[in-house]
Write a protein that holds these residues in place. Structure first.
Motif, PDB file in Angstrom:
ATOM      1  N   PHE A 105       0.618  -1.114  -0.183  1.00 47.08           N
ATOM      2  CA  PHE A 105       0.161  -0.018   0.005  1.00 47.08           C
ATOM      3  C   PHE A 105       0.852   1.377   0.311  1.00 47.08           C
ATOM      4  O   PHE A 105       0.687   2.416  -0.571  1.00 47.08           O
ATOM      5  CB  PHE A 105      -0.976   0.006   1.318  1.00 47.08           C
ATOM      6  CG  PHE A 105      -1.697   1.158   1.043  1.00 47.08           C
ATOM      7  CD1 PHE A 105      -2.478   1.557   0.397  1.00 47.08           C
ATOM      8  CD2 PHE A 105      -1.239   2.704   1.983  1.00 47.08           C
ATOM      9  CE1 PHE A 105      -3.710   2.680   0.150  1.00 47.08           C
ATOM     10  CE2 PHE A 105      -2.506   3.572   2.490  1.00 47.08           C
ATOM     11  CZ  PHE A 105      -3.546   3.818   1.690  1.00 47.08           C
ATOM     12  N   LEU A 138       2.411   1.509  -3.167  1.00 52.43           N
ATOM     13  CA  LEU A 138       1.597   1.731  -4.620  1.00 52.43           C
ATOM     14  C   LEU A 138       0.933   4.150  -4.196  1.00 52.43           C
ATOM     15  O   LEU A 138       1.076   4.890  -4.521  1.00 52.43           O
ATOM     16  CB  LEU A 138       0.327   1.574  -4.632  1.00 52.43           C
ATOM     17  CG  LEU A 138       0.342   0.223  -4.808  1.00 52.43           C
ATOM     18  CD1 LEU A 138      -0.748  -0.075  -4.871  1.00 52.43           C
ATOM     19  CD2 LEU A 138       0.525  -0.105  -6.504  1.00 52.43           C
ATOM     20  N   THR A 183       3.184   8.062  -6.477  1.00 46.24           N
ATOM     21  CA  THR A 183       2.139   8.754  -7.220  1.00 46.24           C
ATOM     22  C   THR A 183       2.379  10.247  -6.791  1.00 46.24           C
ATOM     23  O   THR A 183       2.243  11.102  -6.796  1.00 46.24           O
ATOM     24  CB  THR A 183       0.648   8.464  -6.447  1.00 46.24           C
ATOM     25  OG1 THR A 183       0.512   9.004  -5.176  1.00 46.24           O
ATOM     26  CG2 THR A 183      -0.093   6.996  -7.092  1.00 46.24           C
ATOM     27  N   THR A 221      -0.482   4.942 -11.896  1.00 46.12           N
ATOM     28  CA  THR A 221      -0.859   3.620 -11.000  1.00 46.12           C
ATOM     29  C   THR A 221      -1.456   2.819 -11.536  1.00 46.12           C
ATOM     30  O   THR A 221      -2.511   3.381 -11.744  1.00 46.12           O
ATOM     31  CB  THR A 221      -1.599   4.897  -9.848  1.00 46.12           C
ATOM     32  OG1 THR A 221      -2.888   5.279 -10.054  1.00 46.12           O
ATOM     33  CG2 THR A 221      -0.580   5.382  -9.120  1.00 46.12           C
ATOM     34  N   ILE A 222      -1.082   1.935 -10.730  1.00 40.62           N
ATOM     35  CA  ILE A 222      -2.851   0.620 -10.584  1.00 40.62           C
ATOM     36  C   ILE A 222      -3.459   0.176  -9.877  1.00 40.62           C
ATOM     37  O   ILE A 222      -3.028  -0.144  -8.328  1.00 40.62           O
ATOM     38  CB  ILE A 222      -1.675  -0.750 -11.170  1.00 40.62           C
ATOM     39  CG1 ILE A 222      -0.603  -0.398 -12.179  1.00 40.62           C
ATOM     40  CG2 ILE A 222      -2.644  -1.495 -11.157  1.00 40.62           C
ATOM     41  CD1 ILE A 222       0.423  -1.181 -12.647  1.00 40.62           C
ATOM     42  N   GLN A 223      -4.576   0.194 -10.014  1.00 36.72           N
ATOM     43  CA  GLN A 223      -5.415  -0.691  -8.927  1.00 36.72           C
ATOM     44  C   GLN A 223      -5.401  -2.053  -9.113  1.00 36.72           C
ATOM     45  O   GLN A 223      -6.580  -2.133  -9.792  1.00 36.72           O
ATOM     46  CB  GLN A 223      -6.846   0.798  -8.931  1.00 36.72           C
ATOM     47  CG  GLN A 223      -7.195   1.742  -8.257  1.00 36.72           C
ATOM     48  CD  GLN A 223      -6.645   1.912  -7.175  1.00 36.72           C
ATOM     49  OE1 GLN A 223      -6.693   1.350  -5.871  1.00 36.72           O
ATOM     50  NE2 GLN A 223      -6.374   3.885  -7.294  1.00 36.72           N
ATOM     51  N   PRO A 224      -5.584  -2.824  -7.551  1.00 36.12           N
ATOM     52  CA  PRO A 224      -6.168  -4.175  -7.923  1.00 36.12           C
ATOM     53  C   PRO A 224      -7.764  -4.106  -8.022  1.00 36.12           C
ATOM     54  O   PRO A 224      -8.412  -3.256  -7.454  1.00 36.12           O
ATOM     55  CB  PRO A 224      -5.343  -4.864  -6.957  1.00 36.12           C
ATOM     56  CG  PRO A 224      -5.061  -3.493  -5.557  1.00 36.12           C
ATOM     57  CD  PRO A 224      -5.047  -2.300  -6.923  1.00 36.12           C
ATOM     58  N   SER A 229     -11.137  -5.334  -6.797  1.00 30.06           N
ATOM     59  CA  SER A 229     -11.802  -5.773  -5.952  1.00 30.06           C
ATOM     60  C   SER A 229     -11.867  -7.331  -6.195  1.00 30.06           C
ATOM     61  O   SER A 229     -11.589  -7.193  -4.393  1.00 30.06           O
ATOM     62  CB  SER A 229     -13.335  -5.462  -6.280  1.00 30.06           C
ATOM     63  OG  SER A 229     -14.292  -5.673  -6.648  1.00 30.06           O
ATOM     64  N   MET A 243      -8.540  -7.697  -3.878  1.00 32.10           N
ATOM     65  CA  MET A 243      -8.837  -7.044  -2.046  1.00 32.10           C
ATOM     66  C   MET A 243      -9.876  -7.777  -1.051  1.00 32.10           C
ATOM     67  O   MET A 243      -8.804  -8.282  -0.356  1.00 32.10           O
ATOM     68  CB  MET A 243      -9.069  -5.957  -2.128  1.00 32.10           C
ATOM     69  CG  MET A 243      -8.139  -4.964  -2.772  1.00 32.10           C
ATOM     70  SD  MET A 243      -7.239  -5.070  -2.047  1.00 32.10           S
ATOM     71  CE  MET A 243      -6.559  -3.941  -0.495  1.00 32.10           C
TER      72      MET A 243
END
Length: 90
Positions: free
Chosen positions: A10, A13, A17, A53-56, A58, A61
């Motif tokens: 976290f 990430l 940014t 930025t890469i969002q995993p 859901s 998660m």
């Protein structure tokens, strides 16, 4: 331990940014210095591309949370077993 790894991920990430200005400053001896302060008119501001930025997803998660819960329960079971063994249960 898994929770620490997730916290570290976290932070990576979030820090990825962060933005800062970077200046390329040529020195009198021909060397180059990179700084965030500026160069007294000798250098130039570098145009650095914005990081992606890469969002995993859901589902990832949710799966990670489930794995953390399983690991925590496993640790609790191991601790209970150790308490049982040391109390004379076996």
């Amino acid at each position: 331990m898994l929770a620490k790894a997730l916290a570290a991920l976290f932070l990576v990430l979030v820090l990825a940014t962060a933005q800062a200005e970077v200046f390329k400053c040529p020195q009198a001896d021909g060397t180059v210095t990179y700084t965030d302060k500026g160069c007294d008119g000798r250098g130039k501001r570098l145009d650095i591309a914005q990081p992606v930025t890469i969002q995993p997803p859901s589902s990832y998660m949710e799966e990670t949370r489930a794995m953390v819960e399983i690991a925590e329960k496993s640790q609790e079971r191991k601790a209970a077993w150790r308490r049982y063994r040391t109390s004379g249960g076996i």
